[in-house]
Write an enzyme that holds these catalytic residues in place. Structure first.
Site, short mmCIF file in Angstrom:
data_model
loop_
_atom_site.label_atom_id
_atom_site.label_comp_id
_atom_site.label_asym_id
_atom_site.label_seq_id
_atom_site.Cartn_x
_atom_site.Cartn_y
_atom_site.Cartn_z
N HIS A 179 1.15 -0.96 0.04
CA HIS A 179 0.36 -0.27 0.64
C HIS A 179 1.00 1.63 0.13
CE1 HIS A 179 -2.04 -3.12 2.53
NE2 HIS A 179 -3.18 -2.67 1.70
N HIS A 191 -7.79 0.96 8.78
CA HIS A 191 -9.07 0.32 8.56
C HIS A 191 -9.71 1.66 9.72
CE1 HIS A 191 -7.24 -2.90 6.43
NE2 HIS A 191 -8.20 -3.11 6.48
N ASP A 261 -6.99 2.87 -2.18
CA ASP A 261 -7.01 1.58 -1.10
C ASP A 261 -8.62 1.97 -0.65
OD1 ASP A 261 -7.62 -0.43 0.86
OD2 ASP A 261 -5.17 0.01 2.00
#
Length: 480
Positions: A179, A191, A261
């Site tokens: 990422h 998250h 993402d």
């Protein structure tokens, strides 16, 4: 393409549950470029296993809808890294954690494993896998990546990226390297909230970006932009919405598709709800938007931004063209295989999975060869499934379970004691483990346990090298 078609072309959306009907409607309404399959979308049989025929049928229906009125196929993607992140479980072949490939240090193992993994995805109709991870982990302080990383240094991770990518492409599936700008050296999980990267550009170029340079040099077709605020680029702004971050990625020579993402993650949705992140990401330099929380709102926001001039039409055109080109290239990869991949390929790669675990098995302290069980062992561990799997494998080869050396399975960062301590995922628990023999297995698959028993009974060596520092054990620790 119309403006509405272009706005949909740059989105890969998700849906809830196993009924794809709402997603099929969204594809039609919004002209979506792709769909992602998450864990709750996977159809299962009465035994809780993946219903592979039903999964293929779902993907075929999505692909038919995505291809409607276009001369290229849609994207059907999934997160299937191996180890902790695997949306599709049995009867698909189970794979160990990605750190396996850093520990094995073998181009052949990396390529063969990814080709096998991706072949099973291709049989089910997937065209993209959000893997491999090029993040370098900082160890136990890293809450998100851990054994999802190939290792802690570019010297360990970098050489494996080209063969990993080659394996995907040999199966006709697009890899998505993640990422950027590096999630393994921040200590907040994106998250949940927005991580802050405080390293200087010089430090990032030397450390975190090194594996991404190797992936780009190997012609990575897709790179995922994470949600990380990089102080040296644009303080307080998620990299997925930061023009400076996309400029940095392009500055490494990347010419492929930059995908965000998931836009429904806490790092984005808590600050930029209601679809507003979609045009922001495109304006910053994203080509493909993954999982906007509300695809209808995101689509409307993109259209509105083009109409009011805040998102230049040229930028949307560039993104849509890059995505369509990628989809055409994936189609050519798929067609080069010569025929459809049969469902019989699903679950047919146990040998490749075992070979990966056998090549990675790393001994930190203790005996490197010879029979260490002498017919019996006692198995301990916090995870009942791990204990059961190793117990079944031991009994199947005639070993007595109960008595003999005590083997403790470490599933996570916890330390343990006994004669033998084996880390199954993150190896960090081995730093404080009280055992004469400490080994890192990097996986808890049936094949991994077979590889472990081959070593413990003296049938095979332990050739792996530690890919990340574990307490006082340096990178490269292992049997000679």
């Amino acid at each position: 393409m119309t403006l509405a078609e272009k706005a949909g072309q740059v989105m890969v959306a998700f849906y809830a549950g196993t009924d794809p009907a709402p997603q099929l409607q969204a594809i039609k309404d919004l002209h979506l470029g792709g769909s992602i399959i998450m864990g709750d979308n996977v159809p299962t049989d009465a035994g809780g296993r993946v219903d592979i025929a039903a999964m293929k049928t779902v993907n075929e229906s999505l692909q038919q809808a995505l291809s409607q009125g276009r001369n290229w196929p849609g994207i059907i993607s999934v997160d299937q890294e191996g180890g902790l992140v695997a949306r599709l479980r049995a009867p698909l072949t189970e794979w160990p954690s990605p750190m396996t490939y850093g520990a094995a240090g073998s181009a052949d193992v990396s390529r063969n494993s990814m080709q096998a993994l991706a072949t099973e995805l291709a049989a089910l109709g997937f065209t993209m896998d959000h893997a491999p991870s090029a993040d370098l982990t900082v160890g136990a302080q890293d809450p998100t990546i851990g054994a999802r990383s190939l290792g802690s240094s570019g010297a360990v991770a970098g050489p494996q990226l080209a063969p990993l990518l080659a394996g995907f492409e040999a199966a006709g599936v697009l890899p998505s390297v993640k990422h950027f700008p590096g999630h393994g050296s921040v200590t907040t999980d994106s998250h949940l909230a927005l991580p802050e990267q405080k390293a200087s550009l010089a430090q990032l170029r030397k450390r975190d970006w090194a594996p991404f340079r190797d992936a780009i040099a190997a012609a990575a077709p897709v790179v995922m932009m994470g949600h990380i605020a990089v102080d040296a680029l644009e303080p307080g702004m998620p990299s997925s919405l930061s023009a400076a971050s996309y400029k940095a990625l392009r500055g490494l020579g990347f010419e492929g598709v930059a995908i965000t993402d998931a836009l429904n993650m806490g790092a984005i949705e808590s600050t930029y709800p209601g679809g507003q992140a979609a045009p922001m990401a495109l304006q910053a330099g994203a080509d493909l938007l993954l999982m906007p929380a509300d695809p209808y709102a995101a689509h409307a926001a993109i259209v509105a931004a083009v109409k009011d001039g805040s998102l230049p039409q040229q930028r949307l055109d560039e993104a849509a063209t890059r995505v369509a080109t990628l989809q055409l290239w994936q189609e050519s990869l798929h067609n080069s295989l010569g025929k459809e991949v049969p469902l019989t390929e699903v679950g047919a790669h146990l040998a490749e999975s075992k070979a990966a675990s056998a090549a990675a098995l790393t001994v930190l302290t203790g005996q490197c060869s010879g029979d260490q069980l002498h017919g019996s062992l006692t198995i301990r561990g916090a995870d009942a499934q791990d204990v059961q799997r190793l117990t079944e494998a031991a009994r199947a080869r005639g070993l007595q379970v109960g008595g003999g050396p005590v083997l403790t399975l470490l599933d996570g960062g916890e330390a343990g004691s006994g004669d033998i301590a084996v880390a199954l995922g993150d190896p960090w628990g081995l730093a404080a483990a009280d055992a004469r023999l400490k080994a890192a297995l990097y996986g808890d698959t049936p094949a991994a346990f077979e590889a472990l028993l081959d070593y413990l009974t003296g049938e095979a060596p332990a050739p792996g090298k530690l890919p990340a520092k574990v307490g006082s054990y340096a990178v490269g620790t292992g049997c000679k």
